[in-house]
Structure formats: structure tokens, C-alpha cells
Design a protein around this motif. Structure first.
Motif, PDB file in Angstrom:
ATOM      1  N   ARG A  11       0.835  -1.197   0.000  1.00 17.42           N
ATOM      2  CA  ARG A  11       0.000   0.000   0.000  1.00 17.42           C
ATOM      3  C   ARG A  11       0.869   1.245   0.000  1.00 17.42           C
ATOM      4  NH1 ARG A  11      -0.679   2.706   5.030  1.00 17.42           N
ATOM      5  NH2 ARG A  11       0.124   1.597   6.847  1.00 17.42           N
ATOM      6  N   THR A  12       0.279   2.349  -0.411  1.00 14.90           N
ATOM      7  CA  THR A  12       0.925   3.630  -0.200  1.00 14.90           C
ATOM      8  C   THR A  12       0.747   4.022   1.266  1.00 14.90           C
ATOM      9  OG1 THR A  12      -1.049   4.983  -0.603  1.00 14.90           O
ATOM     10  CG2 THR A  12       0.253   4.317  -2.536  1.00 14.90           C
ATOM     11  N   ALA A  13       1.453   5.048   1.678  1.00 13.01           N
ATOM     12  CA  ALA A  13       1.122   5.684   2.944  1.00 13.01           C
ATOM     13  C   ALA A  13      -0.278   6.282   2.838  1.00 13.01           C
ATOM     14  CB  ALA A  13       2.140   6.768   3.265  1.00 13.01           C
ATOM     15  N   LEU A 181       2.177   4.865  16.432  1.00 13.42           N
ATOM     16  CA  LEU A 181       3.514   5.422  16.654  1.00 13.42           C
ATOM     17  C   LEU A 181       4.486   4.360  17.163  1.00 13.42           C
ATOM     18  CD1 LEU A 181       2.550   8.825  18.323  1.00 13.42           C
ATOM     19  CD2 LEU A 181       3.407   8.473  15.998  1.00 13.42           C
ATOM     20  N   GLN A 182       3.996   3.435  17.978  1.00 15.91           N
ATOM     21  CA  GLN A 182       4.864   2.407  18.558  1.00 15.91           C
ATOM     22  C   GLN A 182       5.167   1.272  17.592  1.00 15.91           C
ATOM     23  OE1 GLN A 182       2.737   1.242  22.103  1.00 15.91           O
ATOM     24  NE2 GLN A 182       3.542   2.938  23.312  1.00 15.91           N
ATOM     25  N   ASN A 183       4.252   0.998  16.668  1.00 12.85           N
ATOM     26  CA  ASN A 183       4.421  -0.118  15.733  1.00 12.85           C
ATOM     27  C   ASN A 183       4.129   0.339  14.310  1.00 12.85           C
ATOM     28  OD1 ASN A 183       4.791  -2.771  14.799  1.00 12.85           O
ATOM     29  ND2 ASN A 183       2.633  -3.271  15.080  1.00 12.85           N
ATOM     30  N   PRO A 184       4.939   1.272  13.786  1.00 16.16           N
ATOM     31  CA  PRO A 184       4.660   1.790  12.448  1.00 16.16           C
ATOM     32  C   PRO A 184       4.917   0.737  11.382  1.00 16.16           C
ATOM     33  CG  PRO A 184       6.785   2.588  13.219  1.00 16.16           C
ATOM     34  CD  PRO A 184       6.153   1.852  14.373  1.00 16.16           C
ATOM     35  N   PRO A 185       4.214   0.818  10.262  1.00 11.00           N
ATOM     36  CA  PRO A 185       4.442  -0.152   9.177  1.00 11.00           C
ATOM     37  C   PRO A 185       5.841  -0.004   8.618  1.00 11.00           C
ATOM     38  CG  PRO A 185       3.068   1.653   8.429  1.00 11.00           C
ATOM     39  CD  PRO A 185       3.201   1.808   9.909  1.00 11.00           C
ATOM     40  N   GLY A 186       6.401  -1.119   8.187  1.00 12.41           N
ATOM     41  CA  GLY A 186       7.758  -1.110   7.669  1.00 12.41           C
ATOM     42  C   GLY A 186       7.814  -0.995   6.158  1.00 12.41           C
ATOM     43  N   ALA A 187       9.030  -0.967   5.640  1.00 13.66           N
ATOM     44  CA  ALA A 187       9.250  -0.840   4.199  1.00 13.66           C
ATOM     45  C   ALA A 187       8.603  -1.963   3.392  1.00 13.66           C
ATOM     46  CB  ALA A 187      10.745  -0.772   3.912  1.00 13.66           C
ATOM     47  N   PRO A 188       8.559  -3.204   3.882  1.00  9.50           N
ATOM     48  CA  PRO A 188       7.901  -4.258   3.081  1.00  9.50           C
ATOM     49  C   PRO A 188       6.415  -4.009   2.836  1.00  9.50           C
ATOM     50  CG  PRO A 188       9.308  -5.222   4.768  1.00  9.50           C
ATOM     51  CD  PRO A 188       9.200  -3.763   5.086  1.00  9.50           C
ATOM     52  N   ALA A 194       5.461  10.259  -3.947  1.00 10.65           N
ATOM     53  CA  ALA A 194       5.435  11.708  -3.729  1.00 10.65           C
ATOM     54  C   ALA A 194       6.205  12.087  -2.466  1.00 10.65           C
ATOM     55  CB  ALA A 194       3.996  12.216  -3.661  1.00 10.65           C
ATOM     56  N   HIS A 195       7.337  11.430  -2.283  1.00 10.84           N
ATOM     57  CA  HIS A 195       8.240  11.705  -1.151  1.00 10.84           C
ATOM     58  C   HIS A 195       7.625  11.364   0.206  1.00 10.84           C
ATOM     59  CE1 HIS A 195      10.735  13.715  -4.106  1.00 10.84           C
ATOM     60  NE2 HIS A 195       9.746  14.523  -4.415  1.00 10.84           N
ATOM     61  N   LEU A 196       6.586  10.538   0.213  1.00 12.42           N
ATOM     62  CA  LEU A 196       5.978  10.110   1.478  1.00 12.42           C
ATOM     63  C   LEU A 196       6.109   8.610   1.614  1.00 12.42           C
ATOM     64  CD1 LEU A 196       4.376  11.057   3.992  1.00 12.42           C
ATOM     65  CD2 LEU A 196       2.286  10.495   2.741  1.00 12.42           C
ATOM     66  N   SER A 197       6.743   8.171   2.692  1.00 11.27           N
ATOM     67  CA  SER A 197       6.929   6.734   2.927  1.00 11.27           C
ATOM     68  C   SER A 197       6.505   6.340   4.339  1.00 11.27           C
ATOM     69  CB  SER A 197       8.398   6.345   2.701  1.00 11.27           C
ATOM     70  OG  SER A 197       9.250   7.125   3.533  1.00 11.27           O
ATOM     71  N   HIS A 198       5.659   7.159   4.960  1.00 13.67           N
ATOM     72  CA  HIS A 198       5.105   6.819   6.274  1.00 13.67           C
ATOM     73  C   HIS A 198       3.724   7.444   6.385  1.00 13.67           C
ATOM     74  CE1 HIS A 198       6.744  10.860   6.883  1.00 13.67           C
ATOM     75  NE2 HIS A 198       5.830  11.001   7.825  1.00 13.67           N
ATOM     76  N   ASP A 199       2.851   6.827   7.163  1.00 14.44           N
ATOM     77  CA  ASP A 199       1.530   7.401   7.391  1.00 14.44           C
ATOM     78  C   ASP A 199       1.687   8.765   8.065  1.00 14.44           C
ATOM     79  OD1 ASP A 199       0.209   5.195   6.296  1.00 14.44           O
ATOM     80  OD2 ASP A 199       0.217   4.131   8.202  1.00 14.44           O
ATOM     81  N   ALA A 200       1.033   9.778   7.509  1.00 14.74           N
ATOM     82  CA  ALA A 200       1.328  11.147   7.896  1.00 14.74           C
ATOM     83  C   ALA A 200       0.569  11.638   9.122  1.00 14.74           C
ATOM     84  CB  ALA A 200       1.025  12.078   6.715  1.00 14.74           C
ATOM     85  N   PHE A 201      -0.514  10.967   9.505  1.00 17.88           N
ATOM     86  CA  PHE A 201      -1.398  11.557  10.514  1.00 17.88           C
ATOM     87  C   PHE A 201      -1.134  11.132  11.960  1.00 17.88           C
ATOM     88  CE2 PHE A 201      -5.600  12.158  12.630  1.00 17.88           C
ATOM     89  CZ  PHE A 201      -5.687  13.532  12.457  1.00 17.88           C
ATOM     90  N   HIS A 346       0.611  -8.393   6.546  1.00 19.29           N
ATOM     91  CA  HIS A 346       1.943  -8.137   7.108  1.00 19.29           C
ATOM     92  C   HIS A 346       2.016  -8.485   8.592  1.00 19.29           C
ATOM     93  CE1 HIS A 346       4.063  -6.417   3.668  1.00 19.29           C
ATOM     94  NE2 HIS A 346       2.868  -6.003   3.290  1.00 19.29           N
ATOM     95  N   GLU A 347       0.972  -8.214   9.343  1.00 14.32           N
ATOM     96  CA  GLU A 347       0.977  -8.598  10.762  1.00 14.32           C
ATOM     97  C   GLU A 347       1.002 -10.111  10.917  1.00 14.32           C
ATOM     98  OE1 GLU A 347       1.241  -6.877  13.540  1.00 14.32           O
ATOM     99  OE2 GLU A 347       1.198  -4.866  12.668  1.00 14.32           O
ATOM    100  N   MET A 348       0.333 -10.823  10.015  1.00 16.41           N
ATOM    101  CA  MET A 348       0.278 -12.283  10.113  1.00 16.41           C
ATOM    102  C   MET A 348       1.606 -12.943   9.764  1.00 16.41           C
ATOM    103  SD  MET A 348      -2.755 -13.422  11.108  1.00 16.41           S
ATOM    104  CE  MET A 348      -3.105 -15.016  10.362  1.00 16.41           C
ATOM    105  N   GLN A 349       2.494 -12.232   9.091  1.00 14.43           N
ATOM    106  CA  GLN A 349       3.771 -12.831   8.718  1.00 14.43           C
ATOM    107  C   GLN A 349       4.619 -13.189   9.928  1.00 14.43           C
ATOM    108  OE1 GLN A 349       4.505 -13.725   5.406  1.00 14.43           O
ATOM    109  NE2 GLN A 349       2.335 -13.177   5.385  1.00 14.43           N
ATOM    110  N   SER A 350       4.391 -12.536  11.050  1.00 15.70           N
ATOM    111  CA  SER A 350       5.153 -12.836  12.264  1.00 15.70           C
ATOM    112  C   SER A 350       4.446 -13.828  13.176  1.00 15.70           C
ATOM    113  CB  SER A 350       5.427 -11.543  13.047  1.00 15.70           C
ATOM    114  OG  SER A 350       4.204 -10.932  13.447  1.00 15.70           O
ATOM    115  N   GLU A 351       3.289 -14.335  12.749  1.00 15.65           N
ATOM    116  CA  GLU A 351       2.531 -15.290  13.552  1.00 15.65           C
ATOM    117  C   GLU A 351       2.912 -16.719  13.180  1.00 15.65           C
ATOM    118  OE1 GLU A 351       0.358 -14.662  16.050  1.00 15.65           O
ATOM    119  OE2 GLU A 351       0.986 -12.564  15.837  1.00 15.65           O
TER     120      GLU A 351
END
Length: 375
Positions: A11-13, A181-188, A194-201, A346-351
Motif C-alpha cells: 500500500r501507499t502511505a 507510533l509504537q508499531n509503524p508499518p515497515g518498508a515491506p 510523492a516523497h511520502l513513505s510513512h503514514d502522515a497523521f 503483514h501482521e500475520m507474517q510474524s505469527e
């Protein structure tokens, strides 16, 4: 019936309306995660059978087709856009899974895309020559005005009916931002755009800040505020849905098997609880106790709506929206359900193998969609 598998999810941010994606057209948004899932799996574009995207605001046309062509898919691959409002992105995945299960396809890119920033202005044509066009913000979601409330007012009514206090709504919103903030999504998971690679809000939200906000709707004890309503946002998400044969051919790493899914309608005047009945039915049919759900992605369009769904379904707090939810990210309507599925993947990949996950979303008009998957 064959099984359907999710083998890649990107997904995009999520950017609030008027933010980083304010000049990005909807096809550019949608193309970014399509390219990413193709690259992640190494599947050849010619192998794709179809593209199915959800969208609610584009105003016609077929943005799924535009995004597919923009992503570089061959001309012969068809594309379909569906609109079930907030459910659209998840419904696109459910529709893809049904086609895979029926034997009608082996590989479908499904997801959703939405741009509040670039959505067209809407107006109704004049009925008479001396009339002027009548602008409107949203279409009707039920044919009866008394059963077609404003969504914010509907959330406030739901909060009062279910006894969900303003304080509980505030705490839920604070928790959503904290988890984001504690568990932000990673690069995968995220595709830079548009120069955004993290959720902005997501931000540090406090009780004091929440307490200062005047209710947007509802009585003081159960009122809905700006902190407990998801902001309008822009984003896109795409997943590759394949048959078991295709999953093996791609040597997919830890695919998610879609165990069951269901769409159901509910009361248009009380749309927030629509996912509860299908989720309860699916869990019962699969003989799954809610406590067994390791990862639950439940849409947070409103804190009151999310709380009512979580209470009704019974998913444990420890599994819920572990990286935050819509209150922290924002709500790009047609993409939100697909973002839930991407987060779930993505969360299920660590389960551990055999773990169960659930995605659920409600939509205006009294619609609910639910997916249960296993890793």
C-alpha cells in the motif's frame, strides 16, 4: 471449490486530504502498489487475469483500468471498479477470491484506491432550463431520508444506543495513535510515493487534547469529536490473490489462505454495526472462538463504530489493530478495506503457522464485509 491465497500485499502511505498526495491523480495512486506486488512476487504481468479495485469518489469511469494501464499491465488484461463505499476495497478482494475459488481465474490483483484531494466536484443537473446545478457532498445511501443519516450523526446515535461514553471513545482514539507510533508499518508494506513513505497523521494524542474538543454531534456524554472521527484521506492498496497452483508456482512465502468471507446488509440508519452479524456467523461456521483470532484489523471510521464492532465480534484487545487503525491513519474510503487486508497480511507474517486473522469493515447504507484467513 478451490482455495484462494493472498501472496503479496502493498500500500501507499495514508495522507490526509490536501496533504502529500494532493496533486497525485487516482490512477497514479493505484498504480504504485500494483507495481509493487508484481515486483514482490516476480509474476509476469501477462499472467494476471484481472484487476479489481474499489473506489467511491472518482465520479464515474473505471479508475481500476486507468491504474492498471498506468502500472504497465498489458492492454489485454481487463479491470473492474466496484463501489460499495467503505467496504469497496475489501469487497474487491472478496470478489477476487470468489473468482479464484470458482476456477474462473488464477491470479487477480485486487485492492482499492481513493483520493479525497482529487475527487471531482459533484452537482445534480437542473430539471428545468431556468434552474442551476445543485452541488452535493454525498449521494444517498438509502431511499428514505429518515433512514439515511449523516455518518457523524449516525456514529453519535450508535454511541448513545450502545452506551459508549465519550471518555471510552477518547481512550480508543488515543490508543489507536499510540499503537501507530509504537508499531509503524515497515518498508515491506509501504510503497514510497510523492516523497511520502510513512503514514502522515499519527500523533501523540492526549486526554487533555480530547477533552478540549467540542462535540460534532451527539450529547456531551456520548458525543463524537474530531479526535474520534477518522480524517478524510488519500491512499491506495493492492494484493495479489491467487489459486493454490499459482501460489506454488510463485513459491510464495507464507501466503494467507482465505478460509471464509461474507458480505451482508444491515440497518441503513445504523450502519456501524453491519460487520458484526457476518463476523459472528463466519466464526461460528468455522468453529472459531473469537479469542483464537491472533490478528484483527477492524475499521475505525469512528471510535464508537469500531468499539461496537469489537464488542459485538468479541476479538481480544491484544489482537486488535496492532499498528493503529483508521483513527490514526485516516479514511480513504474506497481503499480502507484493502488497507485492512494489507495490514492483516503483514501482521500475520510474524505469527506461527496456523494462526488466524480477521478483517472487518462497515459502510454507509448498512453494509458489512468480513474476511477470515489463516497463515
Amino acid at each position: 471449490m478451490r482455495s484462494a491465497y493472498l501472496v503479496a500485499a502493498r500500500r501507499t502511505a495514508v495522507a490526509p486530504r490536501g496533504g502529500a498526495f494532493k496533486a497525485v491523480e487516482v490512477d497514479e495512486l493505484g498504480a504504485a502498489p500494483i507495481r509493487a506486488v508484481l515486483a514482490d512476487t516476480g509474476i509476469t504481468p501477462e499472467t494476471i487475469d484481472d484487476v479489481i479495485f474499489g473506489n467511491a469518489l472518482y465520479g464515474g469511469g473505471n479508475p481500476a483500468r486507468l491504474a492498471a494501464l498506468r502500472a504497465g499491465l498489458p492492454d489485454h488484461i481487463p479491470a473492474l471498479t466496484i463501489d460499495s463505499q467503505c467496504c469497496s476495497g475489501l469487497d474487491a478482494i472478496l470478489l477476487a477470491a470468489e473468482r479464484i475459488a470458482s476456477g474462473g481465474a488464477d491470479a487477480i490483483i485486487a485492492g482499492g484506491v481513493e483520493s479525497f484531494s482529487r475527487a471531482p466536484l459533484r452537482a445534480r443537473r437542473p430539471r428545468h432550463a431556468d434552474d442551476v446545478p445543485q452541488p452535493y457532498d454525498r449521494p444517498p445511501f438509502a431511499p428514505w431520508p429518515e433512514r439515511d443519516p449523516d455518518m457523524i450523526a449516525a456514529a453519535a446515535t450508535l454511541a448513545e444506543r450502545f452506551g459508549i461514553s465519550r471518555e471510552r471513545q477518547d481512550e480508543f482514539a488515543i490508543g489507536s495513535h499510540r499503537k501507530a507510533l509504537q508499531n509503524p508499518p515497515g518498508a515491506p508494506e509501504l510503497v514510497p510515493l510523492a516523497h511520502l513513505s510513512h503514514d502522515a497523521f499519527p500523533r501523540v494524542l492526549t486526554r487533555a487534547t480530547c477533552a478540549r474538543l467540542a462535540p460534532l454531534a451527539g450529547e456531551a456524554a456520548f458525543g463524537v469529536t474530531r479526535a474520534t472521527v477518522a480524517v478524510e484521506a488519500d491512499a491506495a492498496a493492492a494484493l495479489l490473490v491467487v489459486s493454490e497452483t499459482m501460489a506454488r508456482r510463485l513459491k510464495a512465502r507464507r501466503p494467507l489462505r482465505i478460509m471464509s468471507a461474507w458480505r451482508r446488509g444491515g440497518d441503513p440508519a445504523m450502519p456501524g454495526t453491519a460487520p458484526v452479524a457476518p463476523a459472528v456467523r463466519l466464526l461460528a461456521a468455522e468453529r472459531i472462538a473469537p479469542a483464537r483470532i491472533a490478528v484483527a484489523e477492524v475499521m475505525e471510521a469512528f471510535a464508537a463504530q469500531a468499539i461496537a464492532c469489537v464488542d459485538g465480534i468479541g476479538v481480544p484487545e491484544s489482537s486488535l489493530n496492532r499498528g493503529g487503525g483508521g483513527l490514526a491513519r485516516g479514511h480513504p474510503i474506497g481503499a480502507s478495506g484493502a488497507i485492512l487486508a494489507v495490514r492483516l497480511w503483514h501482521e500475520m507474517q510474524s505469527e506461527p503457522t496456523g494462526a488466524l486473522g480477521l478483517a472487518a469493515i462497515a459502510a454507509a447504507g448498512g453494509l458489512g464485509s468480513v474476511l477470515i484467513a489463516a497463515v
